[in-house]
Scaffold this motif. Structure first.
Motif, PDB file in Angstrom:
ATOM      1  N   HIS A 222      43.528 -26.238 -15.627  1.00 54.38           N
ATOM      2  CA  HIS A 222      43.358 -26.659 -17.012  1.00 54.38           C
ATOM      3  C   HIS A 222      42.576 -25.588 -17.767  1.00 54.38           C
ATOM      4  CE1 HIS A 222      41.690 -29.061 -20.342  1.00 54.38           C
ATOM      5  NE2 HIS A 222      42.741 -29.850 -20.165  1.00 54.38           N
ATOM      6  N   THR A 223      43.035 -25.228 -18.971  1.00 57.90           N
ATOM      7  CA  THR A 223      42.453 -24.098 -19.701  1.00 57.90           C
ATOM      8  C   THR A 223      40.963 -24.274 -19.935  1.00 57.90           C
ATOM      9  OG1 THR A 223      44.549 -23.611 -20.813  1.00 57.90           O
ATOM     10  CG2 THR A 223      42.544 -22.769 -21.836  1.00 57.90           C
ATOM     11  N   GLU A 224      40.536 -25.451 -20.387  1.00 57.76           N
ATOM     12  CA  GLU A 224      39.118 -25.630 -20.694  1.00 57.76           C
ATOM     13  C   GLU A 224      38.269 -25.660 -19.431  1.00 57.76           C
ATOM     14  OE1 GLU A 224      39.124 -29.109 -23.129  1.00 57.76           O
ATOM     15  OE2 GLU A 224      39.710 -28.011 -24.920  1.00 57.76           O
ATOM     16  N   ARG A 225      38.811 -26.194 -18.356  1.00 51.46           N
ATOM     17  CA  ARG A 225      38.074 -26.120 -17.088  1.00 51.46           C
ATOM     18  C   ARG A 225      37.965 -24.666 -16.640  1.00 51.46           C
ATOM     19  NH1 ARG A 225      39.483 -28.870 -11.188  1.00 51.46           N
ATOM     20  NH2 ARG A 225      37.567 -28.146 -10.166  1.00 51.46           N
ATOM     21  N   ARG A 226      39.039 -23.906 -16.836  1.00 49.83           N
ATOM     22  CA  ARG A 226      39.001 -22.498 -16.458  1.00 49.83           C
ATOM     23  C   ARG A 226      37.955 -21.741 -17.270  1.00 49.83           C
ATOM     24  NH1 ARG A 226      38.653 -19.096 -12.742  1.00 49.83           N
ATOM     25  NH2 ARG A 226      39.531 -17.030 -13.152  1.00 49.83           N
ATOM     26  N   LEU A 227      37.788 -22.081 -18.554  1.00 48.41           N
ATOM     27  CA  LEU A 227      36.740 -21.450 -19.361  1.00 48.41           C
ATOM     28  C   LEU A 227      35.362 -21.756 -18.802  1.00 48.41           C
ATOM     29  CD1 LEU A 227      38.066 -21.962 -22.997  1.00 48.41           C
ATOM     30  CD2 LEU A 227      37.626 -19.772 -21.877  1.00 48.41           C
ATOM     31  N   HIS A 228      35.144 -23.002 -18.359  1.00 51.90           N
ATOM     32  CA  HIS A 228      33.875 -23.335 -17.701  1.00 51.90           C
ATOM     33  C   HIS A 228      33.679 -22.457 -16.470  1.00 51.90           C
ATOM     34  CE1 HIS A 228      32.223 -26.700 -19.912  1.00 51.90           C
ATOM     35  NE2 HIS A 228      33.372 -27.337 -19.904  1.00 51.90           N
ATOM     36  N   GLN A 229      34.719 -22.270 -15.676  1.00 48.73           N
ATOM     37  CA  GLN A 229      34.616 -21.455 -14.471  1.00 48.73           C
ATOM     38  C   GLN A 229      34.309 -19.995 -14.803  1.00 48.73           C
ATOM     39  OE1 GLN A 229      38.432 -22.222 -12.679  1.00 48.73           O
ATOM     40  NE2 GLN A 229      37.755 -24.100 -11.661  1.00 48.73           N
ATOM     41  N   LEU A 230      34.941 -19.483 -15.858  1.00 50.54           N
ATOM     42  CA  LEU A 230      34.692 -18.095 -16.253  1.00 50.54           C
ATOM     43  C   LEU A 230      33.249 -17.892 -16.704  1.00 50.54           C
ATOM     44  CD1 LEU A 230      37.971 -17.270 -18.243  1.00 50.54           C
ATOM     45  CD2 LEU A 230      37.314 -16.395 -15.989  1.00 50.54           C
ATOM     46  N   MET A 231      32.732 -18.816 -17.502  1.00 51.87           N
ATOM     47  CA  MET A 231      31.365 -18.657 -18.001  1.00 51.87           C
ATOM     48  C   MET A 231      30.347 -18.900 -16.890  1.00 51.87           C
ATOM     49  SD  MET A 231      31.392 -19.779 -21.979  1.00 51.87           S
ATOM     50  CE  MET A 231      30.401 -18.336 -22.377  1.00 51.87           C
ATOM     51  N   TYR A 232      30.665 -19.792 -15.965  1.00 52.55           N
ATOM     52  CA  TYR A 232      29.778 -19.999 -14.814  1.00 52.55           C
ATOM     53  C   TYR A 232      29.732 -18.735 -13.961  1.00 52.55           C
ATOM     54  CZ  TYR A 232      28.255 -21.731 -10.235  1.00 52.55           C
ATOM     55  OH  TYR A 232      27.612 -21.903  -9.045  1.00 52.55           O
ATOM     56  N   ALA A 233      30.904 -18.132 -13.710  1.00 52.94           N
ATOM     57  CA  ALA A 233      30.945 -16.890 -12.937  1.00 52.94           C
ATOM     58  C   ALA A 233      30.216 -15.762 -13.669  1.00 52.94           C
ATOM     59  CB  ALA A 233      32.396 -16.485 -12.669  1.00 52.94           C
ATOM     60  N   ASP A 234      30.201 -15.822 -14.989  1.00 52.45           N
ATOM     61  CA  ASP A 234      29.510 -14.825 -15.801  1.00 52.45           C
ATOM     62  C   ASP A 234      28.006 -15.101 -15.884  1.00 52.45           C
ATOM     63  OD1 ASP A 234      29.832 -12.460 -17.390  1.00 52.45           O
ATOM     64  OD2 ASP A 234      29.412 -13.671 -19.162  1.00 52.45           O
ATOM     65  N   ARG A 235      27.589 -16.244 -15.316  1.00 52.95           N
ATOM     66  CA  ARG A 235      26.173 -16.640 -15.234  1.00 52.95           C
ATOM     67  C   ARG A 235      25.544 -16.803 -16.614  1.00 52.95           C
ATOM     68  NH1 ARG A 235      24.749 -15.686  -9.790  1.00 52.95           N
ATOM     69  NH2 ARG A 235      22.538 -15.901 -10.273  1.00 52.95           N
ATOM     70  N   ASP A 236      26.294 -17.416 -17.524  1.00 48.22           N
ATOM     71  CA  ASP A 236      25.746 -17.661 -18.862  1.00 48.22           C
ATOM     72  C   ASP A 236      24.607 -18.667 -18.828  1.00 48.22           C
ATOM     73  OD1 ASP A 236      27.531 -19.856 -18.301  1.00 48.22           O
ATOM     74  OD2 ASP A 236      27.413 -20.377 -20.430  1.00 48.22           O
ATOM     75  N   TYR A 237      24.504 -19.436 -17.752  1.00 51.29           N
ATOM     76  CA  TYR A 237      23.470 -20.472 -17.644  1.00 51.29           C
ATOM     77  C   TYR A 237      22.082 -19.894 -17.418  1.00 51.29           C
ATOM     78  CZ  TYR A 237      24.239 -19.495 -12.664  1.00 51.29           C
ATOM     79  OH  TYR A 237      24.365 -18.875 -11.454  1.00 51.29           O
ATOM     80  N   GLU A 238      21.983 -18.617 -17.060  1.00 48.42           N
ATOM     81  CA  GLU A 238      20.689 -18.053 -16.692  1.00 48.42           C
ATOM     82  C   GLU A 238      19.704 -18.015 -17.854  1.00 48.42           C
ATOM     83  OE1 GLU A 238      21.606 -14.296 -14.925  1.00 48.42           O
ATOM     84  OE2 GLU A 238      21.860 -15.178 -12.924  1.00 48.42           O
ATOM     85  N   ARG A 239      20.207 -18.035 -19.080  1.00 43.38           N
ATOM     86  CA  ARG A 239      19.318 -18.001 -20.242  1.00 43.38           C
ATOM     87  C   ARG A 239      19.053 -19.377 -20.815  1.00 43.38           C
ATOM     88  NH1 ARG A 239      20.991 -13.696 -24.590  1.00 43.38           N
ATOM     89  NH2 ARG A 239      19.012 -14.476 -25.407  1.00 43.38           N
ATOM     90  N   CYS A 240      19.605 -20.417 -20.176  1.00 45.64           N
ATOM     91  CA  CYS A 240      19.326 -21.780 -20.625  1.00 45.64           C
ATOM     92  C   CYS A 240      17.913 -22.176 -20.210  1.00 45.64           C
ATOM     93  CB  CYS A 240      20.332 -22.765 -20.030  1.00 45.64           C
ATOM     94  SG  CYS A 240      21.998 -22.600 -20.692  1.00 45.64           S
ATOM     95  N   ARG A 241      17.312 -23.083 -20.986  1.00 46.96           N
ATOM     96  CA  ARG A 241      15.993 -23.597 -20.665  1.00 46.96           C
ATOM     97  C   ARG A 241      16.023 -25.111 -20.698  1.00 46.96           C
ATOM     98  NH1 ARG A 241      12.048 -20.702 -24.804  1.00 46.96           N
ATOM     99  NH2 ARG A 241      13.777 -21.220 -26.172  1.00 46.96           N
ATOM    100  N   ALA A 242      15.300 -25.727 -19.760  1.00 43.84           N
ATOM    101  CA  ALA A 242      15.205 -27.186 -19.761  1.00 43.84           C
ATOM    102  C   ALA A 242      14.448 -27.625 -20.999  1.00 43.84           C
ATOM    103  CB  ALA A 242      14.486 -27.661 -18.500  1.00 43.84           C
ATOM    104  N   CYS A 243      15.017 -28.571 -21.733  1.00 42.36           N
ATOM    105  CA  CYS A 243      14.452 -28.957 -23.033  1.00 42.36           C
ATOM    106  C   CYS A 243      13.086 -29.590 -22.889  1.00 42.36           C
ATOM    107  CB  CYS A 243      15.406 -29.919 -23.739  1.00 42.36           C
ATOM    108  SG  CYS A 243      15.015 -30.220 -25.463  1.00 42.36           S
TER     109      CYS A 243
END
Length: 479
Positions: A222-243
């Motif tokens: 699924h395209t949108e699931r694949r986008l999640h996988q791409l951004m996860y592999a790109d480690r975009d979460y590393e700059r997130c902060r717990a609110c």
């Protein structure tokens, strides 16, 4: 190696046998609730079934306001409270009949053979003719414009594009075909050539980038699931902060950020995952994507909306380990959940287009946005016949609101392609989003995106299972 393959084959045969012995039952109830339609599912459990079912509902642009999930002991039971995108109950008989069949995974092939016939085969044939361009890299003004220009110069015609941006990273999936043959690009030399050109575009913006060209096939992700996988592999979460850290260690009532709490359930060996965030369409789908792709199994869950906020509670285990998570894993899961929820949130304006499809259309539109200082934060555009339909989400170059004068200038320069401009609904609750959608219903109908919602069949037989056992099982829980 032989033992692993043999075991996998047995697992698939056992899964198929369970589906044949205990076929899925789906019931759609319009009587028990005044404000929504209740969809109940009872099935033998299998890997990924929850995400598959939520994907069916979200692909139909349905809003899930509440859900109760249980899949312990080899059996899957779920209750979804759903409305259409305007906040109304489901009344279209053909739509409800389709949902009943589509949620039965073992019967999806039966739907295609019985009702879609040649039209389904044609759609599959068309999809097989496309080549998918997947890219991740550093976000910035004009990125999509530069990518589109390269594709046109190399003889590619874009048939659809979906792009997300988050934490200064961008992920994009563009479906393309050869401009001269309207078919896939099979020449490996040519594929390598376009990959090098696209890598140069991304490399100029940052060292970290990824470009991949693939030919679409049956069973594609699924395209949108694949986008999640791409951004996860790109480690975009590393700059997130717990609110909660920003709130001084505790949640504040007026804070509408994304909060994630993860705690131990010692008796059952679960991790309890509690998520609180702004409510919006496809929120449940986005959360389940990251849990599934990180190999967490959901055993129980309760999801509900309260005003503009959504509350999600999960009890999960990791597939690879029966022990509870280490602190580092808990922290990573927290940040990945926050990232999955925030990736789809877009600020600024939504600019809808509906125009004749032509070679270079994407390049022309993105060039107009770039030359007027607009930053594209998200894209959803596709083709239906000879028409191109979809939406661009834009801000000014600093990420702020767009000047109305610039919007009017863009509308004029786009030559009639833009049919509507709306403030992005992603920061609104489901209820307020539905109200806003009603106000602009005529404009939205003109640019309605291609989805399963346009494929409704009126002659599928009704399923007669009562689902009384599911209703009684969840009555106490829901109250």
């Amino acid at each position: 190696m032989m033992e692993i393959i043999h075991q996998s084959r047995i697992d698939r045969e056992l899964e198929s046998l369970m589906e044949r012995i205990y076929p899925p039952r789906v019931c759609i109830d319009n009587d028990s609730r005044e404000e929504c339609t209740v969809v109940k599912v009872d099935s033998a459990n299998k890997d990924g079934i929850l995400l598959e079912m939520v994907q069916v509902l979200t692909d139909l642009d349905l809003v899930i306001s509440k859900s109760f999930i249980s899949s312990d002991g080899g059996w899957f039971m779920d209750v979804f409270h759903v409305t259409d995108s305007f906040g109304n109950k489901l009344i279209d008989e053909s739509l409800m009949l389709y949902i009943q069949k589509a949620l039965c995974a073992s019967r999806r092939g039966e739907i295609s053979r019985e009702k879609l016939g040649n039209s389904w085969k044609e759609e599959e044939r068309v999809w097989r003719k496309k080549t998918a361009v997947e890219l991740t890299g550093t976000d910035g003004p004009g990125l999509l414009s530069e990518i589109s220009a390269v594709l046109v110069e190399l003889g590619f015609k874009a048939t659809s594009a979906t792009a997300w941006t988050h934490n200064d990273r961008a992920a994009c999936i563009i479906h393309v075909e050869d401009d001269s043959t309207s078919g896939p690009i099979d020449d490996p030399i040519r594929l390598a050539h376009v990959e090098r050109h696209l890598e140069c575009v991304l490399e100029a913006r940052g060292e970290k980038r990824s470009v991949r060209l693939t030919t679409l096939a049956a069973g594609r992700t699924h395209t949108e699931r694949r986008l999640h996988q791409l951004m996860y592999a790109d480690r975009d979460y590393e700059r997130c902060r717990a609110c909660e850290a920003e709130c001084g260690g505790e949640h504040k009532k007026e804070c509408d950020g994304t909060h994630v709490w993860i705690g131990r359930c010692e008796e059952k060996g679960y991790w309890g995952v509690n998520v609180r965030s702004r409510d919006r369409p496809k929120l449940l789908f986005d959360t389940l994507c990251v849990l599934t792709d990180m190999n967490y199994v959901v055993f129980h869950a309760a999801i509900r909306s309260a005003g503009s906020m959504a509350h999600q509670e999960y009890f999960v285990r990791h597939k690879a380990s029966s022990t509870l998570l280490r602190e580092s894993e808990r922290q990573k899961l927290t940040l990945c959940l926050i990232a999955a929820i925030e990736r789809r949130v877009s600020h600024g304006l939504r600019i809808d287009i509906n125009t004749e499809n032509r070679v270079g259309l994407m390049r022309e539109l993105t060039r107009v946005f770039r030359e007027n200082g607009l930053w594209i934060s998200r894209v959803e555009i596709g083709t239906r016949g000879d028409k191109a339909e979809g939406s661009f989400y834009v801000t000014d170059s600093a990420g702020g609101e767009v000047n109305p004068k610039i919007v009017e200038l863009v509308r004029q320069q786009a030559g009639g392609s833009i049919v509507a401009v709306h403030r992005s609904p992603c920061r609104m609750s489901t209820a307020s989003s539905s109200s806003s959608t009603r106000e602009h219903k005529s404009g939205i109908e003109a640019v309605r995106k291609f989805s399963l919602g346009s494929m409704l069949w009126s002659q599928l037989e009704r399923l007669s299972d009562s689902f009384g056992s599911i209703r009684s099982s969840y009555l106490a829980y829901s109250e």
